[in-house]
Enzyme design. Structure first.
Site, PDB file in Angstrom:
ATOM      1  N   GLY A  65      18.466   1.936 -10.889  1.00 23.24           N
ATOM      2  CA  GLY A  65      19.032   2.880  -9.933  1.00 23.24           C
ATOM      3  C   GLY A  65      19.418   4.159 -10.638  1.00 23.24           C
ATOM      4  O   GLY A  65      19.567   4.179 -11.862  1.00 23.24           O
ATOM      5  N   CYS A  92      17.405  -2.454 -16.144  1.00 25.24           N
ATOM      6  CA  CYS A  92      17.939  -1.106 -16.357  1.00 25.24           C
ATOM      7  C   CYS A  92      19.355  -0.987 -15.785  1.00 25.24           C
ATOM      8  O   CYS A  92      20.258  -1.632 -16.284  1.00 25.24           O
ATOM      9  CB  CYS A  92      16.974  -0.087 -15.764  1.00 25.24           C
ATOM     10  SG  CYS A  92      17.269   1.554 -16.393  1.00 25.24           S
ATOM     11  N   TYR A  93      19.573  -0.218 -14.715  1.00 25.27           N
ATOM     12  CA  TYR A  93      20.924  -0.149 -14.139  1.00 25.27           C
ATOM     13  C   TYR A  93      21.428  -1.555 -13.823  1.00 25.27           C
ATOM     14  O   TYR A  93      22.617  -1.856 -14.003  1.00 25.27           O
ATOM     15  CB  TYR A  93      20.912   0.694 -12.856  1.00 25.27           C
ATOM     16  CG  TYR A  93      22.287   0.788 -12.208  1.00 25.27           C
ATOM     17  CD1 TYR A  93      23.174   1.794 -12.565  1.00 25.27           C
ATOM     18  CD2 TYR A  93      22.694  -0.164 -11.260  1.00 25.27           C
ATOM     19  CE1 TYR A  93      24.439   1.860 -11.990  1.00 25.27           C
ATOM     20  CE2 TYR A  93      23.959  -0.100 -10.691  1.00 25.27           C
ATOM     21  CZ  TYR A  93      24.825   0.922 -11.058  1.00 25.27           C
ATOM     22  OH  TYR A  93      26.073   0.975 -10.497  1.00 25.27           O
ATOM     23  N   HIS A 179      11.574  -1.168 -17.884  1.00 22.91           N
ATOM     24  CA  HIS A 179      11.113  -1.520 -16.535  1.00 22.91           C
ATOM     25  C   HIS A 179       9.869  -2.413 -16.582  1.00 22.91           C
ATOM     26  O   HIS A 179       8.763  -1.913 -16.751  1.00 22.91           O
ATOM     27  CB  HIS A 179      10.791  -0.248 -15.746  1.00 22.91           C
ATOM     28  CG  HIS A 179      12.010   0.507 -15.353  1.00 22.91           C
ATOM     29  ND1 HIS A 179      12.698   0.250 -14.185  1.00 22.91           N
ATOM     30  CD2 HIS A 179      12.707   1.479 -15.993  1.00 22.91           C
ATOM     31  CE1 HIS A 179      13.757   1.037 -14.112  1.00 22.91           C
ATOM     32  NE2 HIS A 179      13.774   1.794 -15.200  1.00 22.91           N
ATOM     33  N   GLU A 181       8.459  -3.836 -14.156  1.00 22.54           N
ATOM     34  CA  GLU A 181       7.687  -3.761 -12.908  1.00 22.54           C
ATOM     35  C   GLU A 181       6.634  -2.666 -12.899  1.00 22.54           C
ATOM     36  O   GLU A 181       5.711  -2.697 -12.095  1.00 22.54           O
ATOM     37  CB  GLU A 181       8.637  -3.590 -11.708  1.00 22.54           C
ATOM     38  CG  GLU A 181       9.350  -2.237 -11.593  1.00 22.54           C
ATOM     39  CD  GLU A 181      10.613  -2.121 -12.448  1.00 22.54           C
ATOM     40  OE1 GLU A 181      10.755  -2.887 -13.426  1.00 22.54           O
ATOM     41  OE2 GLU A 181      11.446  -1.246 -12.161  1.00 22.54           O
ATOM     42  N   GLY A 234      -5.802   1.606  16.761  1.00 21.98           N
ATOM     43  CA  GLY A 234      -7.042   1.438  16.019  1.00 21.98           C
ATOM     44  C   GLY A 234      -6.807   1.536  14.524  1.00 21.98           C
ATOM     45  O   GLY A 234      -7.699   1.326  13.721  1.00 21.98           O
ATOM     46  N   GLY A 235      -5.569   1.865  14.123  1.00 22.54           N
ATOM     47  CA  GLY A 235      -5.211   1.876  12.705  1.00 22.54           C
ATOM     48  C   GLY A 235      -4.968   0.456  12.213  1.00 22.54           C
ATOM     49  O   GLY A 235      -4.963  -0.488  13.006  1.00 22.54           O
ATOM     50  N   VAL A 236      -4.743   0.329  10.917  1.00 19.86           N
ATOM     51  CA  VAL A 236      -4.638  -1.004  10.311  1.00 19.86           C
ATOM     52  C   VAL A 236      -3.461  -1.804  10.897  1.00 19.86           C
ATOM     53  O   VAL A 236      -3.618  -2.951  11.312  1.00 19.86           O
ATOM     54  CB  VAL A 236      -4.458  -0.891   8.773  1.00 19.86           C
ATOM     55  CG1 VAL A 236      -4.315  -2.265   8.142  1.00 19.86           C
ATOM     56  CG2 VAL A 236      -5.625  -0.140   8.163  1.00 19.86           C
ATOM     57  N   ASP A 237      -2.292  -1.183  10.954  1.00 21.12           N
ATOM     58  CA  ASP A 237      -1.092  -1.943  11.296  1.00 21.12           C
ATOM     59  C   ASP A 237      -1.116  -2.464  12.732  1.00 21.12           C
ATOM     60  O   ASP A 237      -0.863  -3.649  12.977  1.00 21.12           O
ATOM     61  CB  ASP A 237       0.172  -1.094  11.069  1.00 21.12           C
ATOM     62  CG  ASP A 237       0.193  -0.481   9.682  1.00 21.12           C
ATOM     63  OD1 ASP A 237      -0.578  -0.958   8.825  1.00 21.12           O
ATOM     64  OD2 ASP A 237       0.961   0.460   9.461  1.00 21.12           O
ATOM     65  N   SER A 238      -1.412  -1.572  13.679  1.00 22.88           N
ATOM     66  CA  SER A 238      -1.387  -2.044  15.068  1.00 22.88           C
ATOM     67  C   SER A 238      -2.549  -3.005  15.313  1.00 22.88           C
ATOM     68  O   SER A 238      -2.424  -3.946  16.103  1.00 22.88           O
ATOM     69  CB  SER A 238      -1.402  -0.878  16.055  1.00 22.88           C
ATOM     70  OG  SER A 238      -2.599  -0.155  15.984  1.00 22.88           O
ATOM     71  N   SER A 239      -3.657  -2.833  14.611  1.00 27.25           N
ATOM     72  CA  SER A 239      -4.801  -3.734  14.812  1.00 27.25           C
ATOM     73  C   SER A 239      -4.481  -5.129  14.298  1.00 27.25           C
ATOM     74  O   SER A 239      -4.803  -6.132  14.957  1.00 27.25           O
ATOM     75  CB  SER A 239      -6.035  -3.214  14.076  1.00 27.25           C
ATOM     76  OG  SER A 239      -6.404  -1.963  14.586  1.00 27.25           O
ATOM     77  N   LYS A 379       1.701  -3.149   2.862  1.00 28.26           N
ATOM     78  CA  LYS A 379       0.406  -2.737   3.403  1.00 28.26           C
ATOM     79  C   LYS A 379      -0.750  -3.624   2.930  1.00 28.26           C
ATOM     80  O   LYS A 379      -1.587  -4.036   3.722  1.00 28.26           O
ATOM     81  CB  LYS A 379       0.138  -1.289   2.994  1.00 28.26           C
ATOM     82  CG  LYS A 379      -1.040  -0.663   3.683  1.00 28.26           C
ATOM     83  CD  LYS A 379      -0.623  -0.162   5.024  1.00 28.26           C
ATOM     84  CE  LYS A 379      -1.698   0.572   5.768  1.00 28.26           C
ATOM     85  NZ  LYS A 379      -1.164   1.189   6.989  1.00 28.26           N
TER      86      LYS A 379
END
Ligand code: XMP
Length: 523
Positions: A65, A92-93, A179, A181, A234-239, A379
């Site tokens: 952070g 870290c923090y 870090h 990650e 028609g986008g990824v998420d709503s499809s 995503k």
């Protein structure tokens, strides 16, 4: 948007909690954990220990952070977190705050350590199981630990930090000054996996097919015999949301697709073909193009365009579902990054550059319950889920397309003629990008219509026509982007095809600006 809706929570056998102290990398930590097939959840830093216990958390990572633990208002975790008997990894923090709370000392470094360091192991630790004795790590910190709490001891050092990695193996508390990650740290993923499996003893059995099955059961239970409505773009998420909910409740789902007249060539047809003809979904298409183009007539200011489109979308969508009686739920493809309660600690909330269009605000006005089955997914997990559900790769990996559609790619006034020119030119560019096997390799590639006429010559005739700009960028997250170095041969072909085939265009230019200072879209 912070979702307030129904929380579909398929039962997870194992949860790792990431306490968020405001690091820009918090989501990356959660991602790395999920890559190890363990379900991770991001919690605000001050989440009560009782909540973590109730959720059945089996391991805790304290994120980094921007704050200093030495500051009077330093963000602190509930001290009870250290009495849960659960392994804790501070990064870290997260390390500094754990060190301070458990009785160690932290000081401000003379200078901020930023960049690469070499980590040398000075003892054995389950955190570094199977790793070489020295490797490169990535640092970014101001403060550092100068005295460890009792029963802690160092297990690795860097050039500048005698306590680069520390542990209290009895209590299973671990801390890293660097870090693990970020991709710049060698073996970082392995360190996180060692914590998850070796130290927390988690099996790592979170897989997408299980998620799909348990989500489907939960959706059935939640919805019962009621109806669900979903705005399909028609986008990824709503499809993916549509495909998942459809598997769960079939015809009880009604999808509404709004044709706002700002779509790309054949876009509406391909959505209809896929969802209505292939998936046999209950899909209602609303042709609102005249209404949108009418409202946009004479509008040239980009923000006014966006606001007009956002407002009309809500109106059209509301009207479209007026006559759908018995609908109780509004489904949305909200993803995890949208719902994480972001903590802002000493960070600058990004200034509003463009007002992005989404359907926030809809549910309150419509008195529907929200159904958000993707709210725990990132995503790329949504893409995996979509593949499980049989959605085609072209849809799952398509390039992002802005909500206001071609409106922000026609500079100046939007007319049917300008839109048509843009559509035809854009279809050629997309086609050639695919032919060259580059469509999926760039972040976005599209055409922009410039309402500027320039002089040209075709055959023996003078022309006075419009300009099309080609925009192609490479990016990880759209926050920054580089213009893509497309091959000259491809540019030559696209330019000559557009000029020859699209009436009204006699000049094609290539945008060589990066973000920042430019943005990806031109408006
Ligand atoms: P900019 O132009 O701000 O775009 O660099 C960053 C990314 O966001 C997309 N974009 C939008 N997406 N609604 C959206 O859903 C919008 O209003 C919008 N404006 C830009 C853009 O395509 C790029 O991927």
């Amino acid at each position: 948007m912070r979702g307030s809706g129904l929380f579909i929570m398929p039962r997870m056998s194992e949860i790792l909690a990431v306490l968020d102290f405001g690091s820009q990398y918090t989501q990356v930590i959660a991602r790395r954990v999920r890559e190890a097939q363990v379900y991770s959840k991001i919690y605000p830093f001050d989440t009560p220990a009782t909540t973590l216990r109730q959720d059945g958390v089996k391991g805790i990572i304290l994120s980094g952070g921007p704050a200093s633990v030495l500051a009077a208002d330093a963000p602190l975790p509930d001290p009870e977190v250290f009495r849960l008997g659960i392994p804790v990894l501070g990064i870290c923090y997260g390390l500094q705050v754990m060190g301070r709370l458990l009785g160690g000392a932290v000081e401000k470094s003379a200078e901020r350590e930023y960049g690469y360091g070499t980590l040398s192991l000075s003892g054995t630790s389950p955190l570094f199981e199977g790793l070489p004795s020295s490797f490169r790590v990535w640092n970014s910190h101001g403060d550092r630990i100068i005295a460890l709490p009792s029963d802690f001891h160092p297990v690795a050092i860097t050039e500048n930090a005698p306590f680069a990695a520390v542990e209290n193996s009895g209590l299973q508390f671990y801390g890293l000054q660097f870090h693990p990650e970020v991709v710049h740290t060698e073996n970082g993923t392995r360190i996180i996996r060692n914590f998850i499996s070796g130290i927390c003893g988690m099996k790592g059995d979170w897989v997408m097919s299980d998620f799909a099955q348990s989500s489907i059961r939960e959706i059935r239970q939640t919805v019962g015999s009621k109806k669900v409505i979903l705005g399909l773009s028609g986008g990824v998420d709503s499809s993916v949301a549509a495909a998942l909910i459809h598997q769960a409740i079939g015809d009880q789902l009604e999808c509404v697709f709004v044709d706002n007249g700002l779509l790309r060539k054949n876009e509406r047809q391909s959505v209809e073909r896929l969802f209505r003809d292939n998936f046999h979904m209950n899909l209602k298409t609303v042709d609102a193009s005249e209404m949108f183009l009418g409202a946009l007539a004479g509008v040239t200011d980009p923000e006014t365009k966006r606001k007009t489109i956002g407002r009309l979308f809500v109106e059209v969508f509301e009207a479209a579902i007026q006559d759908t009686s018995g609908v109780d739920f509004l489904a949305q493809g909200t993803l995890y990054p949208d719902v994480i309660e972001s903590v802002s600690i000493g960070g600058n909330p990004a200034a509003l550059i463009k007002s992005h269009h989404n359907v926030g605000g809809l549910p309150e006005r419509m008195k529907l319950k929200l159904l958000e089955p993707l709210r725990q997914l990132f995503k790329d997990e949504v893409r995996q889920l979509g593949a499980e559900l049989g959605l085609p790769r072209e849809l799952l990996w398509r390039q992002p397309f802005p909500g206001p559609g071609l409106a922000v790619r026609v500079m100046g006034e939007i007319t049917a003629e300008n839109l048509n020119i843009l559509r035809e030119a854009d279809a050629i560019f997309q086609h050639e990008m695919r032919q060259a096997d580059l469509y999926y390799k760039v972040w976005q590639s599209f055409c922009v219509f410039l309402p500027v006429r320039t002089v040209g010559v075709m055959g023996d005739e003078r022309t006075y026509d419009y300009v099309i700009a080609l925009r192609a960028v490479e990016s990880q997250d759209a926050m920054t982007a580089d213009w893509a170095q497309l091959p000259y041969e491809l540019l030559r072909k696209v330019s000559s095809r557009i000029i020859n085939e699209v009436k009204g265009v006699n000049r094609v230019v290539f945008d060589i600006s990066s973000k920042p200072p430019s943005t990806i879209e031109w408006e």
